[in-house]
Design an enzyme around this catalytic site. Sequence first.
Site, PDB file in Angstrom:
ATOM      1  N   CYS A   2       0.825  -1.197   0.000  1.00 22.33           N
ATOM      2  CA  CYS A   2       0.000   0.000   0.000  1.00 22.33           C
ATOM      3  C   CYS A   2       0.864   1.253   0.000  1.00 22.33           C
ATOM      4  O   CYS A   2       2.085   1.200   0.087  1.00 22.33           O
ATOM      5  CB  CYS A   2      -0.906   0.014   1.233  1.00 22.33           C
ATOM      6  SG  CYS A   2      -1.903  -1.484   1.425  1.00 22.33           S
ATOM      7  N   ASN A  73       1.291   0.131   5.667  1.00 22.62           N
ATOM      8  CA  ASN A  73       1.843  -0.410   4.423  1.00 22.62           C
ATOM      9  C   ASN A  73       2.710  -1.608   4.781  1.00 22.62           C
ATOM     10  O   ASN A  73       3.679  -1.462   5.522  1.00 22.62           O
ATOM     11  CB  ASN A  73       2.688   0.670   3.726  1.00 22.62           C
ATOM     12  CG  ASN A  73       3.527   0.114   2.584  1.00 22.62           C
ATOM     13  OD1 ASN A  73       3.161  -0.872   1.960  1.00 22.62           O
ATOM     14  ND2 ASN A  73       4.650   0.757   2.315  1.00 22.62           N
ATOM     15  N   ASP A  98      -4.266  -8.498   8.830  1.00 27.65           N
ATOM     16  CA  ASP A  98      -3.208  -8.179   9.787  1.00 27.65           C
ATOM     17  C   ASP A  98      -3.271  -6.752  10.307  1.00 27.65           C
ATOM     18  O   ASP A  98      -2.645  -6.433  11.318  1.00 27.65           O
ATOM     19  CB  ASP A  98      -1.831  -8.463   9.189  1.00 27.65           C
ATOM     20  CG  ASP A  98      -1.593  -7.735   7.867  1.00 27.65           C
ATOM     21  OD1 ASP A  98      -2.537  -7.117   7.342  1.00 27.65           O
ATOM     22  OD2 ASP A  98      -0.461  -7.796   7.352  1.00 27.65           O
ATOM     23  N   SER A 361      11.321 -12.852  -3.872  1.00 28.24           N
ATOM     24  CA  SER A 361      12.625 -12.615  -4.488  1.00 28.24           C
ATOM     25  C   SER A 361      13.722 -13.242  -3.638  1.00 28.24           C
ATOM     26  O   SER A 361      13.493 -13.644  -2.494  1.00 28.24           O
ATOM     27  CB  SER A 361      12.881 -11.115  -4.645  1.00 28.24           C
ATOM     28  OG  SER A 361      13.347 -10.556  -3.427  1.00 28.24           O
TER      29      SER A 361
END
EC number: 6.3.5.4
Length: 628
Positions: A2, A73, A98, A361
């Site tokens: 976000c 975020n 969460d 990643s």
Amino acid sequence: MCGIAGIFHPGTPKPVDPNRIQAMIAALAHRGPDGDGIWTAPGVGLGHRRLSIIDLEGSPQPMSDGDLTISYNGEIYNFAELRADLIAAGARFRTAGDTEVLLHGWRAWGPSMLDRLNGMFAFAIHDAGARALFLARDRLGVKPLHYVELADGSVAFASELKGLLANPLVRRAPDLSAVEDYMALGYVPDDACLVAGVKKLAAGHFLLIERGRNMPAPRRWWDVDFSNRATGSTRALGEELVERMRAGVRSRMVADVPLGAFLSGGVDSSAVVALMAEASPRAVRTCTIGFDEAGHDERGHATTIARRFATDHAERVVDPDDFALIDTLVAAFDEPFADGSALATYQVCALARERVTVALSGDGADEALAGYRRYRFQAAEERVRGLLPAHLRTQIFGALGRYYPKADWAPRPFRAKSTLLALAAGGGEAYARSVGVTTPEVRARLFSNAAQAALGGYRAEERYVATMAAAPARDAIDRAQYADLKHWLPGDILTKVDRTSMAVGLEAREPLLDHRLVEFCATLPVGMRLRHGEGKWLMKKAMEPYLPKEILYRPKMGFVTPISAWFRGALAGEASALGSSRMLAETGWFDMAAITALAEAHRGGRVEHGRTLWQLMMLERSLKRVFG
């Protein structure tokens, strides 16, 4: 993932204009294409842009619970466990995500809640009862947070600089010391900002602003310690390493949207895919990009891993000469950013977003386990430094380094100038040079007399020197890794991944940066991180049952962008134009004749200045974008 923004008045609780918050989050729309929200109360306003990952229909933000309101975020990977603990203590939940865990966690534990979180995050909690705003950032700086004190007494914050710049009260004046940092390192580090007065909340820090009190300094709530050593056999420590990697991967596979992984065919991404395949009942979605240059193309290695683990694999060949993306990157980063691999990272993020919303990643293993070649050089140089007193090193190697020609065109054994200068310097200074882009000597030629006077002797390298001197460490490699975790990782690697992934609405997760894994790696004996010139030694040894040796022990490649060739070919005109750039000239920071000479020397092919020219070009374009 976000975007967040907000305004808080720590003095008089003046009204906050919702339109101002709206403008700030509109600038962050790419970070949250799935929705937005604004909340205001006397003296405070919070805004949010949402990319839905967990609890897709619930958990709108900003979210309030009684006198608490949050804009957040990130992802808390252990939120289910924390939720269970909070319910057992009497908390009642209305949502399944969460975000609400953070609200109840703050009510139950206050700032110490941060120690319980396993995740990547940047968030703001307004506590009306305490008349305070709490800003926090995750341990390693995966998620960004900028803030600034404004002329009306308020504090504004936003995920990215562009969010702050949408507020008309932010004064747009450049900070010359940040330009020095950028020209030295190739990025503006986390303790600096191109716009004077704007600050970045450092990784592993929080800021508690209380109404009626002076603005406090941020407080560090986490650090990594390299001063202790784990004991145990290679086998036992290797098994523990893999188990911690496995925990990091599995915790990051929780999502209510399609999930996949970047797969380069290197050790790190291959290890992540191997552990994902082990945990997934379905084929893991993987993606890679390749180049039509055999020496830089990793598609064959990625295909080997994709076949081994039966992944749902996609690949795309991209043009390494795709410099049309330059302005896209300038818009994504705001501040100048000169890591050329950002072009390829953007391209692989765009490919992944066509198939998934979340991608794992392999970032972080090089910093945690001494994977970069420069660690090997640092260790060797430190052994040589230990043989001679500092004054003799300076006299002998310093003199040799000054007079040895800079021969970028010559075979590597004859390019000794940098090594000689490094041996003459102290360990911290030498390592700062090794991670830098444009040397102090070249910067001295490029900066005008006025700029050098204004800098007053400030040098970007001192940041590394100070960090390494104060590091909780035993060894030269410990100190170098610690400095990279504090500067290179958040300033370059994580900034690159955050901005390029968010530019296309993709959430990137880094399982090899699970803090429990990083803390464990810091305790490993140096010989288990770097042995016989092989970085990430224990990780490679422990992953032998999972990955073929031709993957584990092949030379590190990485994304390559042919910057130097560009400035001798398609971008030669851009290089020449830098010397007459009106934007650079008007700053008064540069000797424009020196820039022209630099570009001409590079085009001649005898001196390598491609990365410095790239820095100057990206700086020029960022200055135009930020300051007009």
